[in-house]
Write an enzyme that holds these catalytic residues in place. Structure first.
Site, short mmCIF file in Angstrom:
data_model
loop_
_atom_site.label_atom_id
_atom_site.label_comp_id
_atom_site.label_asym_id
_atom_site.label_seq_id
_atom_site.Cartn_x
_atom_site.Cartn_y
_atom_site.Cartn_z
N ARG A 45 -60.82 -51.27 -40.42
CA ARG A 45 -60.43 -52.41 -41.25
C ARG A 45 -60.90 -53.72 -40.61
O ARG A 45 -61.21 -53.77 -39.43
CB ARG A 45 -58.91 -52.45 -41.42
CG ARG A 45 -58.32 -51.21 -42.07
CD ARG A 45 -56.83 -51.11 -41.81
NE ARG A 45 -56.54 -50.89 -40.39
CZ ARG A 45 -55.31 -50.87 -39.88
NH1 ARG A 45 -54.27 -51.08 -40.67
NH2 ARG A 45 -55.14 -50.67 -38.59
N LYS A 101 -47.85 -39.73 -28.82
CA LYS A 101 -47.11 -38.56 -28.34
C LYS A 101 -47.65 -37.24 -28.88
O LYS A 101 -47.58 -36.23 -28.22
CB LYS A 101 -45.61 -38.71 -28.63
CG LYS A 101 -45.14 -38.39 -30.04
CD LYS A 101 -45.38 -39.50 -31.02
CE LYS A 101 -44.57 -40.74 -30.73
NZ LYS A 101 -44.69 -41.77 -31.78
N GLU A 125 -47.07 -43.90 -20.73
CA GLU A 125 -45.67 -44.32 -20.62
C GLU A 125 -45.02 -44.55 -21.98
O GLU A 125 -43.86 -44.20 -22.20
CB GLU A 125 -45.57 -45.60 -19.78
CG GLU A 125 -44.17 -46.14 -19.60
CD GLU A 125 -43.28 -45.20 -18.80
OE1 GLU A 125 -42.31 -44.65 -19.38
OE2 GLU A 125 -43.54 -45.00 -17.60
N GLY A 130 -41.09 -45.54 -26.14
CA GLY A 130 -41.49 -46.87 -26.56
C GLY A 130 -41.46 -47.82 -25.39
O GLY A 130 -42.19 -47.65 -24.41
N ILE A 132 -39.06 -48.20 -23.26
CA ILE A 132 -38.21 -47.74 -22.15
C ILE A 132 -39.06 -47.10 -21.06
O ILE A 132 -39.82 -46.16 -21.34
CB ILE A 132 -37.18 -46.70 -22.63
CG1 ILE A 132 -36.35 -47.24 -23.78
CG2 ILE A 132 -36.28 -46.27 -21.48
CD1 ILE A 132 -35.47 -46.20 -24.43
N GLU A 186 -41.20 -44.20 -41.97
CA GLU A 186 -42.44 -44.16 -42.73
C GLU A 186 -42.16 -43.72 -44.17
O GLU A 186 -41.10 -43.18 -44.48
CB GLU A 186 -43.41 -43.16 -42.08
CG GLU A 186 -43.77 -43.48 -40.64
CD GLU A 186 -44.67 -44.70 -40.51
OE1 GLU A 186 -45.29 -45.10 -41.53
OE2 GLU A 186 -44.74 -45.25 -39.40
N LYS A 201 -42.03 -35.47 -27.96
CA LYS A 201 -41.60 -36.26 -26.80
C LYS A 201 -40.92 -35.38 -25.76
O LYS A 201 -41.10 -35.56 -24.55
CB LYS A 201 -40.69 -37.38 -27.25
CG LYS A 201 -41.40 -38.44 -28.10
CD LYS A 201 -40.44 -39.45 -28.70
CE LYS A 201 -41.17 -40.51 -29.50
NZ LYS A 201 -40.26 -41.46 -30.17
N GLY A 299 -41.21 -50.31 -32.11
CA GLY A 299 -41.44 -51.72 -32.41
C GLY A 299 -42.71 -52.22 -31.76
O GLY A 299 -43.16 -51.69 -30.73
#
Length: 394
Positions: A45, A101, A125, A130, A132, A186, A201, A299
Site C-alpha cells: 500500500r 506469534k 519479545e 505485546g 509486556i 478482528e 503464544k 495496541g
C-alpha cells in the site's frame, strides 16, 4: 554513522515502530551509541498522509539488495510471505525482529538456526505479551531457575470480552460485537475467541521454559470462550472466582503439560484482577518462587515498544536470546492424561459424593475436585449428575 533498518509491513505495529524510533531517537542513539534510522518501509500500500511516506517501497528487492540494511522488522503477520522474507533476511545476515506469534511458533526452530548460522539475531519479545517483557526475562533474569509452571492471560481480546460479560452483564455475542466496535477484535475473531492465538503464544513460552525443547502449537489443546454464558460468569462469582482464558504450562514429571482453556480463577490468585485488554503472565521458578508480568498485551505503541527493544538488542549485537530450539517437537502429556483441579456444578452439593477424590464443597452448587485426570471427568459428571465443569486455578 547510523544503523539502517527496514520495516516489512506498515500496519498497526509497523507504523508504531517507525513512530517510536523517531520520537525516541535521541535517547535510543545515546543507549546504542549510534542512530537507528528507518531506511525502507516495504508494503503493498501507499501511505500518502504518513510522514514516513517517502520511505515506502513496493519492491522487496529495494530492501534485500541494500547492503546498508542491518535489521529487518517483520510486522506483516501470517506464516507465508512473512516466512519467505524472514528466511531471506536471516540467510543474508540481516537480523530480524518480529511480533509474529504464528511464524515464531510454527517456524521458530528453523529460523533461529538460520540466524545462528549467519551470525545474526531472530528476536520476538513482542510475539507473546505485546508490550509486556516476558521472553527476555525467561532467557536472562530467570535463567538460573527451573521454570515449573507458567499460567497466563495472553489474549487481550478474550479478556476484554470476559470482563464485559462479568462487569456489564453482556452475553458473549454482544460483548464480542463491542470488542470489534472498539477495535479490540478482528472482523474474523476466530484466532482470538477459539484460543488459537493463546495456543501459539503458549507454544513459544513453553518451548523457552522447556529449555528449547520445541513444543509445537498443534500439540497443545486449545478451547475458546464462545460457549461461556452470563450464567457461567455469575456462578463463578458466587464462589469467589472469575473466568479467564488461561494458557498453562507445567514442567510435568515425565512430559510437559500444556493447554489453553477457560478457567475459574480464585480471587486469591494474582490473575483474578487482570481486566479488560490487559495481559498477565505468572511464572513459577524453583528458586524464584512466583512472579507476575503485567501490562498491555496489544495496541500500536505497547507492542511497538517491545519490538523496538529487540531492535536495540540486535543493534548492539546481542544474539544470546536466539538460543537453539530442537528441530522436532517433543511429546507433551496427552490431554486425557492431564491431572487438573476442576469445579463441577451440581444441583445440591451437600448430597453429592465424588468417590476416590479429594473434594472441597465451595457452595450449594459447586464442588472442587483436586487432582482428577481429564479422561475420568466424563465418568464423574455422569456419576454425580453434574451440569458442567471447568478448570480451577488458585
Amino acid at each position: 554513522m547510523a544503523i539502517n533498518i527496514a520495516i516489512l509491513g506498515f500496519g498497526t505495529v509497523g507504523s508504531g515502530v517507525a513512530e517510536t524510533l523517531d520520537v525516541n531517537k535521541d535517547v535510543i542513539a545515546k543507549r546504542v551509541g549510534e542512530e537507528i534510522l528507518v531506511k525502507h518501509i516495504l508494503d503493498i500500500r501507499d501511505f500518502p498522509e504518513s510522514r514516513f511516506a517517502g520511505l515506502v517501497t513496493h519492491n522487496a528487492e529495494d530492501v534485500f539488495t541494500d547492503k546498508d540494511i542491518k535489521i529487518a522488522v517483520e510486522t506483516i503477520g501470517g506464516a507465508k510471505i512473512a516466512y519467505e522474507f524472514t528466511k531471506r533476511a536471516l540467510s543474508s545476515g540481516i537480523s530480524v525482529v518480529t511480533s509474529n506469534k504464528e511464524l515464531v511458533s510454527t517456524k521458530g526452530p528453523e529460523l533461529i538456526k538460520i540466524a545462528q548460522e549467519n551470525g545474526c539475531c531472530y528476536l520476538f519479545e513482542a510475539a507473546v505479551g505485546g508490550g509486556i517483557p516476558i521472553i527476555r526475562p525467561l532467557y536472562k533474569c530467570l535463567a538460573a531457575n527451573k521454570i515449573t509452571r507458567i499460567a497466563g492471560i495472553v489474549n487481550g481480546t478474550t479478556n476484554y470480552i470476559l470482563s464485559q460479560m462479568k462487569d456489564e452483564g453482556l452475553d458473549f455475542d454482544t460483548a464480542l460485537k463491542q470488542a470489534q466496535a472498539n477495535g479490540f477484535a478482528e472482523a474474523n475473531p476466530s484466532a482470538d475467541i477459539d484460543g488459537i492465538d493463546a495456543q501459539r503464544k503458549l507454544s513459544i513460552l513453553s518451548t523457552i521454559a522447556n529449555d528449547g525443547e520445541y513444543i509445537a502449537p498443534d500439540l497443545i489443546s486449545a478451547e475458546g470462550i464462545s460457549k461461556i454464558s452470563v450464567a457461567d460468569m455469575e456462578f463463578a462469582a458466587s464462589i469467589g472466582c472469575e473466568i479467564k482464558l488461561i494458557a498453562l504450562y507445567e514442567c510435568g514429571e515425565d512430559k510437559p503439560v500444556c493447554y489453553v482453556a477457560p478457567t475459574m480463577v480464585d480471587k486469591s490468585n494474582l490473575l483474578y484482577n487482570v481486566k479488560d485488554v490487559f495481559n498477565a503472565v505468572m511464572v513459577d521458578g524453583n528458586s524464584l518462587g512466583r512472579a507476575m508480568f503485567y501490562g498491555q498485551g496489544a495496541g500500536t505503541l505497547p507492542t511497538a515498544s517491545a519490538v523496538c527493544g529487540d531492535v536495540l538488542e540486535a543493534a548492539m549485537g546481542n544474539p544470546s536470546e536466539s538460543r537453539a530450539w530442537t528441530s522436532e517437537s517433543v511429546d507433551i502429556t496427552p490431554y486425557d492424561e492431564i491431572v487438573a483441579d476442576i469445579v463441577i456444578r451440581v444441583d445440591n452439593a451437600a448430597n453429592v459424593t465424588v468417590k476416590g477424590y479429594a473434594c472441597v464443597y465451595l457452595s450449594e452448587e459447586a464442588i472442587l475436585i483436586n487432582g482428577i485426570k481429564h479422561k475420568d471427568i466424563e465418568a464423574v459428571m455422569t456419576e454425580t449428575g453434574a451440569k458442567s465443569w471447568m478448570h480451577y486455578l488458585k
